[in-house]
Write a protein that holds these residues in place. Structure first.
Motif, PDB file in Angstrom:
ATOM      1  N   VAL A   2       0.872  -1.166   0.000  1.00 27.11           N
ATOM      2  CA  VAL A   2       0.000   0.000   0.000  1.00 27.11           C
ATOM      3  C   VAL A   2       0.913   1.220   0.000  1.00 27.11           C
ATOM      4  O   VAL A   2       1.637   1.466   0.976  1.00 27.11           O
ATOM      5  N   LEU A   3       0.911   1.943  -1.107  1.00 27.79           N
ATOM      6  CA  LEU A   3       1.856   3.034  -1.299  1.00 27.79           C
ATOM      7  C   LEU A   3       1.429   4.286  -0.539  1.00 27.79           C
ATOM      8  O   LEU A   3       0.265   4.418  -0.132  1.00 27.79           O
ATOM      9  N   PRO A   4       2.359   5.239  -0.341  1.00 24.86           N
ATOM     10  CA  PRO A   4       2.042   6.404   0.496  1.00 24.86           C
ATOM     11  C   PRO A   4       0.815   7.196   0.059  1.00 24.86           C
ATOM     12  O   PRO A   4       0.112   7.754   0.910  1.00 24.86           O
ATOM     13  N   HIS A   5       0.533   7.269  -1.252  1.00 19.71           N
ATOM     14  CA  HIS A   5      -0.643   8.038  -1.655  1.00 19.71           C
ATOM     15  C   HIS A   5      -1.928   7.352  -1.211  1.00 19.71           C
ATOM     16  O   HIS A   5      -2.913   8.029  -0.883  1.00 19.71           O
ATOM     17  N   ARG A  41       5.027  12.120   4.048  1.00 24.02           N
ATOM     18  CA  ARG A  41       4.337  12.329   5.322  1.00 24.02           C
ATOM     19  C   ARG A  41       3.608  11.066   5.779  1.00 24.02           C
ATOM     20  O   ARG A  41       3.136  11.008   6.905  1.00 24.02           O
ATOM     21  N   TRP A  42       3.542  10.072   4.891  1.00 23.01           N
ATOM     22  CA  TRP A  42       2.830   8.830   5.191  1.00 23.01           C
ATOM     23  C   TRP A  42       3.725   7.640   4.872  1.00 23.01           C
ATOM     24  O   TRP A  42       4.529   7.699   3.934  1.00 23.01           O
ATOM     25  N   PRO A  43       3.583   6.545   5.613  1.00 26.07           N
ATOM     26  CA  PRO A  43       4.411   5.363   5.338  1.00 26.07           C
ATOM     27  C   PRO A  43       3.963   4.640   4.069  1.00 26.07           C
ATOM     28  O   PRO A  43       2.942   4.954   3.459  1.00 26.07           O
ATOM     29  N   GLN A  44       4.744   3.649   3.690  1.00 25.83           N
ATOM     30  CA  GLN A  44       4.339   2.603   2.754  1.00 25.83           C
ATOM     31  C   GLN A  44       4.277   1.327   3.577  1.00 25.83           C
ATOM     32  O   GLN A  44       5.125   1.088   4.434  1.00 25.83           O
ATOM     33  N   TYR A  45       3.255   0.500   3.342  1.00 20.43           N
ATOM     34  CA  TYR A  45       3.092  -0.722   4.120  1.00 20.43           C
ATOM     35  C   TYR A  45       3.061  -1.942   3.223  1.00 20.43           C
ATOM     36  O   TYR A  45       2.415  -1.926   2.163  1.00 20.43           O
ATOM     37  N   SER A  46       3.732  -2.999   3.674  1.00 19.68           N
ATOM     38  CA  SER A  46       3.547  -4.329   3.107  1.00 19.68           C
ATOM     39  C   SER A  46       2.551  -5.057   3.997  1.00 19.68           C
ATOM     40  O   SER A  46       2.770  -5.168   5.209  1.00 19.68           O
ATOM     41  N   ALA A 102      12.066   8.096 -10.565  1.00 20.57           N
ATOM     42  CA  ALA A 102      11.328   9.353 -10.391  1.00 20.57           C
ATOM     43  C   ALA A 102      10.211   9.489 -11.405  1.00 20.57           C
ATOM     44  O   ALA A 102       9.114   9.966 -11.085  1.00 20.57           O
ATOM     45  N   GLY A 103      10.454   9.062 -12.638  1.00 18.29           N
ATOM     46  CA  GLY A 103       9.427   9.178 -13.663  1.00 18.29           C
ATOM     47  C   GLY A 103       8.198   8.363 -13.335  1.00 18.29           C
ATOM     48  O   GLY A 103       7.062   8.813 -13.530  1.00 18.29           O
ATOM     49  N   TYR A 104       8.391   7.163 -12.813  1.00 17.96           N
ATOM     50  CA  TYR A 104       7.241   6.326 -12.467  1.00 17.96           C
ATOM     51  C   TYR A 104       6.473   6.915 -11.296  1.00 17.96           C
ATOM     52  O   TYR A 104       5.236   6.876 -11.273  1.00 17.96           O
ATOM     53  N   LYS A 105       7.172   7.467 -10.319  1.00 21.25           N
ATOM     54  CA  LYS A 105       6.473   8.088  -9.186  1.00 21.25           C
ATOM     55  C   LYS A 105       5.571   9.215  -9.664  1.00 21.25           C
ATOM     56  O   LYS A 105       4.443   9.370  -9.186  1.00 21.25           O
ATOM     57  N   ARG A 106       6.064  10.015 -10.585  1.00 23.08           N
ATOM     58  CA  ARG A 106       5.222  11.111 -11.103  1.00 23.08           C
ATOM     59  C   ARG A 106       4.014  10.557 -11.847  1.00 23.08           C
ATOM     60  O   ARG A 106       2.885  11.031 -11.666  1.00 23.08           O
ATOM     61  N   THR A 107       4.229   9.546 -12.680  1.00 24.86           N
ATOM     62  CA  THR A 107       3.124   8.954 -13.433  1.00 24.86           C
ATOM     63  C   THR A 107       2.061   8.389 -12.507  1.00 24.86           C
ATOM     64  O   THR A 107       0.860   8.565 -12.725  1.00 24.86           O
ATOM     65  N   ALA A 108       2.488   7.694 -11.450  1.00 27.01           N
ATOM     66  CA  ALA A 108       1.562   6.998 -10.558  1.00 27.01           C
ATOM     67  C   ALA A 108       1.008   7.874  -9.451  1.00 27.01           C
ATOM     68  O   ALA A 108       0.171   7.419  -8.667  1.00 27.01           O
ATOM     69  N   GLY A 109       1.464   9.122  -9.355  1.00 26.53           N
ATOM     70  CA  GLY A 109       0.884  10.050  -8.398  1.00 26.53           C
ATOM     71  C   GLY A 109       1.452   9.983  -7.005  1.00 26.53           C
ATOM     72  O   GLY A 109       0.808  10.417  -6.049  1.00 26.53           O
ATOM     73  N   PHE A 110       2.677   9.437  -6.862  1.00 25.08           N
ATOM     74  CA  PHE A 110       3.254   9.438  -5.525  1.00 25.08           C
ATOM     75  C   PHE A 110       4.674  10.012  -5.497  1.00 25.08           C
ATOM     76  O   PHE A 110       5.525   9.625  -4.708  1.00 25.08           O
ATOM     77  N   ASP A 111       4.922  11.019  -6.351  1.00 25.07           N
ATOM     78  CA  ASP A 111       6.110  11.839  -6.184  1.00 25.07           C
ATOM     79  C   ASP A 111       6.032  12.490  -4.804  1.00 25.07           C
ATOM     80  O   ASP A 111       5.000  13.065  -4.440  1.00 25.07           O
ATOM     81  N   PRO A 112       7.084  12.410  -3.991  1.00 23.98           N
ATOM     82  CA  PRO A 112       6.964  12.882  -2.604  1.00 23.98           C
ATOM     83  C   PRO A 112       6.501  14.326  -2.461  1.00 23.98           C
ATOM     84  O   PRO A 112       5.577  14.610  -1.682  1.00 23.98           O
ATOM     85  N   LEU A 158       4.921  16.282  -4.633  1.00 22.77           N
ATOM     86  CA  LEU A 158       3.562  16.495  -5.133  1.00 22.77           C
ATOM     87  C   LEU A 158       2.527  15.897  -4.184  1.00 22.77           C
ATOM     88  O   LEU A 158       1.487  16.512  -3.919  1.00 22.77           O
ATOM     89  N   LEU A 159       2.796  14.715  -3.660  1.00 18.93           N
ATOM     90  CA  LEU A 159       1.840  14.081  -2.761  1.00 18.93           C
ATOM     91  C   LEU A 159       1.734  14.849  -1.449  1.00 18.93           C
ATOM     92  O   LEU A 159       0.631  15.094  -0.942  1.00 18.93           O
ATOM     93  N   ASN A 160       2.858  15.238  -0.885  1.00 17.14           N
ATOM     94  CA  ASN A 160       2.840  15.948   0.393  1.00 17.14           C
ATOM     95  C   ASN A 160       2.099  17.274   0.311  1.00 17.14           C
ATOM     96  O   ASN A 160       1.493  17.722   1.288  1.00 17.14           O
ATOM     97  N   GLU A 161       2.134  17.901  -0.867  1.00 19.74           N
ATOM     98  CA  GLU A 161       1.529  19.226  -1.019  1.00 19.74           C
ATOM     99  C   GLU A 161       0.128  19.175  -1.613  1.00 19.74           C
ATOM    100  O   GLU A 161      -0.577  20.195  -1.618  1.00 19.74           O
ATOM    101  N   ARG A 162      -0.276  18.028  -2.131  1.00 15.07           N
ATOM    102  CA  ARG A 162      -1.588  17.956  -2.785  1.00 15.07           C
ATOM    103  C   ARG A 162      -2.714  18.200  -1.791  1.00 15.07           C
ATOM    104  O   ARG A 162      -2.659  17.784  -0.636  1.00 15.07           O
ATOM    105  N   ALA A 163      -3.764  18.863  -2.263  1.00 14.47           N
ATOM    106  CA  ALA A 163      -4.929  19.117  -1.424  1.00 14.47           C
ATOM    107  C   ALA A 163      -5.620  17.818  -1.045  1.00 14.47           C
ATOM    108  O   ALA A 163      -5.518  16.805  -1.736  1.00 14.47           O
ATOM    109  N   SER A 164      -6.346  17.850   0.044  1.00  6.31           N
ATOM    110  CA  SER A 164      -7.022  16.659   0.564  1.00  6.31           C
ATOM    111  C   SER A 164      -8.319  16.396  -0.183  1.00  6.31           C
ATOM    112  O   SER A 164      -8.980  17.320  -0.671  1.00  6.31           O
TER     113      SER A 164
END
Length: 416
Positions: free
Chosen positions: A45-48, A94-99, A389-399, A401-407
């Motif tokens: 479960v990824l940080p986003h 700001r959030w973990p990743q969990y296995s 880095a490119g995959y993180k941006r594509t998948a929406g979990f660039d650190p 961008l995710l940390n600053e994205r609105a809720s």
């Protein structure tokens, strides 16, 4: 507003919880299985997605369920290090990743749905078989009658009956010629104890990560593993996660994969059960929403299990859909949900077909098929960083961008 959710998997249950949190409480989940049980193996479960589950008030339960992944590391088929990077909090999120165990996560969500929406919110043994439009809503036909609502959310998986009704000529999920064998074993911890490893050459691959943090009496932990390679014959059951296989099937191809820090044959041989899964996905669709019906999760965008994104993207779908339905007229909400989520998931589906961040293993094999002395002579650090880095941006979990994205939490005032 009455919302019917077809499917009681991770996406469907996350949708029910998200709708409830957004103030839409008349929600019914229709699940085909007569009993929801903790089936399956491990997932990440990824940080986003962890952010969304945290905002649903599930952070403590999730932390108790899984292992916070601290590192993702790639190796060639000889166990030589290609690339590693921190994950979760260690990577600045700001959030973990969990296995976690997939079934454990599903049961966590199911318990939360029953607590918050009521014991009768989830109807098992009631498969949604088709739907019909009503003047101001939709009628879901099931294996035991029908149910009317304002919106039908099809979260009924890769073999979705609703998707099949919308696209009757699509056919079965296309197979790419690879097979996954998956299992859970008790084995010693490796590397940092919180490392997820991927080793291989872009064709054959072995993935492993821990599902428990504390060792048992023998010093072992639960370890989730995946072995992947081309299959010589067509798959018997595309999209079926529960087809049993034997450890010997895997060892015939991976029996010599021993690294100084991981004995792969011993891990495979220790599995209580092994499952065979042909590598299938779905082609991206031109639209998800038809009247008051829309698709979510694997029903909308089943993707190869590359980059650990399937369940995480379903959770994001659920949150965006609930936020839109709570803040817009229904038809506008469904259109806005699709406009945000369909292009994003289409990009991930296509990236996964190109191996996503795992492309580094194929490139290294092509350039150094017999191993290497210095990885920088084979694949530069800049190339490795760009793939990650490119995959993180594509998948929406660039650190950043995710940390600053609105809720997506309704009422926070943070979404435009």
């Amino acid at each position: 507003m009455r919302v019917i959710v077809a499917g009681g998997g991770i996406g469907g249950l996350a949708a029910a919880l998200s709708l409830h949190a957004a103030g839409i409480t008349d929600v019914t989940v229709l699940e085909s299985a007569t009993e929801i049980r903790p089936l399956g193996v491990g997932i990440n479960v990824l940080p986003h997605a962890v952010r969304e589950l945290t905002e649903l008030g599930l952070a403590d339960r999730l932390a108790a369920l899984g292992v916070p992944t601290g590192e993702l590391a790639y190796f060639n088929r000889f166990g030589q290090a290609i690339w590693s990077e921190p994950r979760g909090i260690d990577a600045g999120y700001r959030w973990p990743q969990y296995s976690v165990h997939r079934g454990g996560l599903q049961m966590l969500l199911l318990d939360a749905v029953r607590e918050r929406l009521g014991a009768d919110a989830v109807h098992t043994g009631r498969a949604v078989t088709s739907y019909e439009d009503l003047p101001q809503g939709v009628r879901a036909h099931t294996s035991s009658g029908h149910l009317d609502g304002d919106v039908l959310v099809a979260a009924d998986g890769i073999r979705s009956a609703i998707r099949r009704q919308l696209f009757p000529d699509e056919g079965p999920p296309p197979w790419n010629g690879l097979v996954l064998w998956r299992g859970i074993s008790r084995a010693p911890a490796f590397l940092t104890g919180r490392t997820m490893i991927m080793a291989g050459d872009g064709s054959e691959k072995f993935v492993a990560y821990p599902l428990t943090s504390e060792p048992d009496a023998d010093g072992n932990r639960l370890l989730n593993w995946i072995a992947e390679r081309p299959l010589d014959t067509p798959p018997p059951a595309p999209g079926d996660w529960n087809r049993k296989a034997e450890p010997a099937d895997v060892l015939a191809h991976f029996g010599h994969w021993r690294f100084p820090w991981l004995d792969i044959p011993a891990v495979v041989a220790a599995a209580d059960a092994v499952y065979e899964y042909p590598m299938v996905d779905r082609d991206p669709l031109p639209r998800w929403t038809h009247g008051r019906v829309t698709l979510l999760g694997d029903a909308a965008h089943a993707m190869y299990p590359i980059g650990s994104n399937g369940a995480s993207q379903a959770i994001l779908d659920a949150r965006v859909l609930a936020w839109r339905l709570a803040t817009c007229p229904v038809d506008d909400a469904l259109a806005a949900y699709e406009a945000e989520r369909r292009p994003a998931t289409t990009a991930i589906q296509q990236a996964n077909r190109g191996l996503g961040p795992e492309i580094v293993m194929r490139i290294v094999h092509e350039r150094a098929p017999h191993g290497f002395t210095d990885i920088d002579d084979v694949l530069t650090r800049a190339e490795r960083e760009a793939a990650a880095a490119g995959y993180k941006r594509t998948a929406g979990f660039d650190p950043a961008l995710l940390n600053e994205r609105a809720s997506y939490t309704v009422g926070t005032g943070s979404q435009a």
